[in-house]
Design an enzyme around this catalytic site. Sequence first.
Site, mmCIF file in Angstrom:
data_model
loop_
_atom_site.group_PDB
_atom_site.id
_atom_site.type_symbol
_atom_site.label_atom_id
_atom_site.label_comp_id
_atom_site.label_asym_id
_atom_site.label_seq_id
_atom_site.Cartn_x
_atom_site.Cartn_y
_atom_site.Cartn_z
ATOM 1 C CG HIS A 156 46.587 153.008 62.157
ATOM 2 N ND1 HIS A 156 45.342 153.451 62.495
ATOM 3 C CD2 HIS A 156 46.402 152.019 61.255
ATOM 4 C CE1 HIS A 156 44.423 152.762 61.827
ATOM 5 N NE2 HIS A 156 45.049 151.877 61.064
ATOM 6 C CB CYS A 209 43.752 153.670 58.273
ATOM 7 S SG CYS A 209 44.038 152.021 57.635
ATOM 8 C CD GLU A 256 46.422 155.951 64.970
ATOM 9 O OE1 GLU A 256 46.960 156.676 64.096
ATOM 10 O OE2 GLU A 256 45.542 155.113 64.700
HETATM 11 N N1 GLN Z 1 38.816 149.016 56.325
HETATM 12 C C1 GLN Z 1 39.941 149.629 55.670
HETATM 13 C C2 GLN Z 1 40.897 148.591 55.119
HETATM 14 O O1 GLN Z 1 40.840 147.456 55.463
HETATM 15 C C3 GLN Z 1 40.676 150.555 56.609
HETATM 16 C C4 GLN Z 1 41.305 149.870 57.772
HETATM 17 C C5 GLN Z 1 41.682 150.822 58.855
HETATM 18 O O2 GLN Z 1 41.229 151.954 58.883
HETATM 19 N N2 GLN Z 1 42.482 150.375 59.797
HETATM 20 O O3 GLN Z 1 41.741 148.914 54.323
#
Ligand code: GLN
Length: 538
Positions: free
Chosen positions: A506, A380, A508
């Site tokens: 994600h 992310c 995970e």
């Molecule tokens: N802050 C980034 C976004 O909003 C990444 C979010 C995250 O890593 N969950 O896209």
Amino acid sequence: MSKFVFVTGGVVSSLGKGITAGSIGTLLKKRGLKVSILKIDPYLNVDAGTMNPFQHGEVFVTDDGAETDLDLGHYERFIDVSLSEKNSITTGKIYSSVIKKERRGDYLGGTVQVIPHITNDIQDRIIRAGEGLDVLIVEIGGTVGDIEGQPFLEAIRQMAVRVGRENVVYCHVTLIPYLEAAKELKTKPTQHSVQELRRIGILPNILVCRTSRAMDQGMKNKIALFCDVPPEAVIEVRDEPTIYNVPVALHKQGLDDLILKNLGIKPENEPDLSDWLRVVDRYMNSPEEVKIALVGKYVQHKDAYLSVVEALHHGGISQGVRVNIISVEAEDLENGKADEILKFADGVLIPGGFGVRGVEGMIEAAKFARENNVPLFGICLGMQMMVVEFARNVCKLHDAHSKEMNPATIHPVIHLMEEQENLHDLGGTMRLGAYPCDLAEGTKSAKVYGELKISERHRHRYEFNNAYRERLENCGLKIAGICTERDLVEIVELPEHIWYIGGQFHGEYKSRPTKPHPLFDGFINAAMTYMRNRAKEA
Ligand code: GLN
């Protein structure tokens, strides 16, 4: 109709109630039952979405996009189920819905009260979450005696009346502290917390006692007598070297049989716990170790990256290697310190996060790993910063002040899409939950997944900016995964690199001890190769 196991906690918080509840789920599932689990959080937040990871640890996201307490992650890992919005309730959720009904006139002018309106709403949700199951496990967050928990305890007390006493079992997780000065384990706090439960009409059937020392039979008998449970219902849980041994330890003391007996269910088979024993054995006894640098911005909180940490261990269990995770504060890497600080690492993982603090350090970490052919995995925000680093340092795209730039990103290769900008004021801009992703043939991702159509969970606002796709590809970045239905870039890779993969999602959240997530499995495999090569050269 489903039967219910209610798990409450006494004396102190952090007793591992979530792990106990999850382990009960593991065991009942292994007995051939259809089980699921519900977490009740007595706090006023409607969900965990707005909670700060420094205070609450990780926010866990389900397939349907619910932002929940991290215990749902334990449940998914222990029971190997996919949970949803209905598996998590909070005081905020209950009150919002009751107040909405009141405004609509659903209560026909009656006085709306905690009992019965709030407690009925809680029970209705518990019943709904249990539909189609043999057993629903319900964990009540907090500690018995908390003001916020009272309506929930009253609701689960009434559940016995509503569904029949023979269909519910109350399991109380409590602490038996050891007093150094007296050289003794003490039962009094447990007696008091059971008294507190009985005061509100709940008679626990089973006591799960957390203790740092072995309890002898005399002590178990004493607890049984004072707390009004049979001696065999006093279960001891010592600190285990890994949480994955808890189901095994509970089974050895007959907890699953006890629950089944209380619920009037005839056990069909002895549970086969061999896969869990193998998980524990490999976690404990694998001879080699890889060192993974976790370059994050919430590293001081032990649970802020809980699912990432677990998924790394799952990769290690599958690869037969111990994973030593070393947290690195991203900000510490700023101003050219990455080479020195990260040189120990056999692999670098940059996890998700929100806000600009720390992003320059993440970019330095990505540069270090890219240039030195150290396995690199970005998740992310981590993936986004890999793309920024690549754009800056490889493609020399320095147009950071373009009009597309927005406050929380530092380079226009990652942006807020136009349609999101319009929604911004409404707050409805996050991409949450499961999205399908198509993998490009011949990529590392396609190889480790072993299929081309995958689905992964998201929680972010910003996206890879398609306006830069071609330029980045021309510089050598491989787009390995795309959400075709929305034409969004989900995975980037560098084909020549030992392991350079960034995913917008994600992974995970979907990893299990017995079924590691492919990208974590592949990353640990690459880290192992790197570690062995390094040892050979040394
Ligand atoms: N802050 C980034 C976004 O909003 C990444 C979010 C995250 O890593 N969950 O896209």
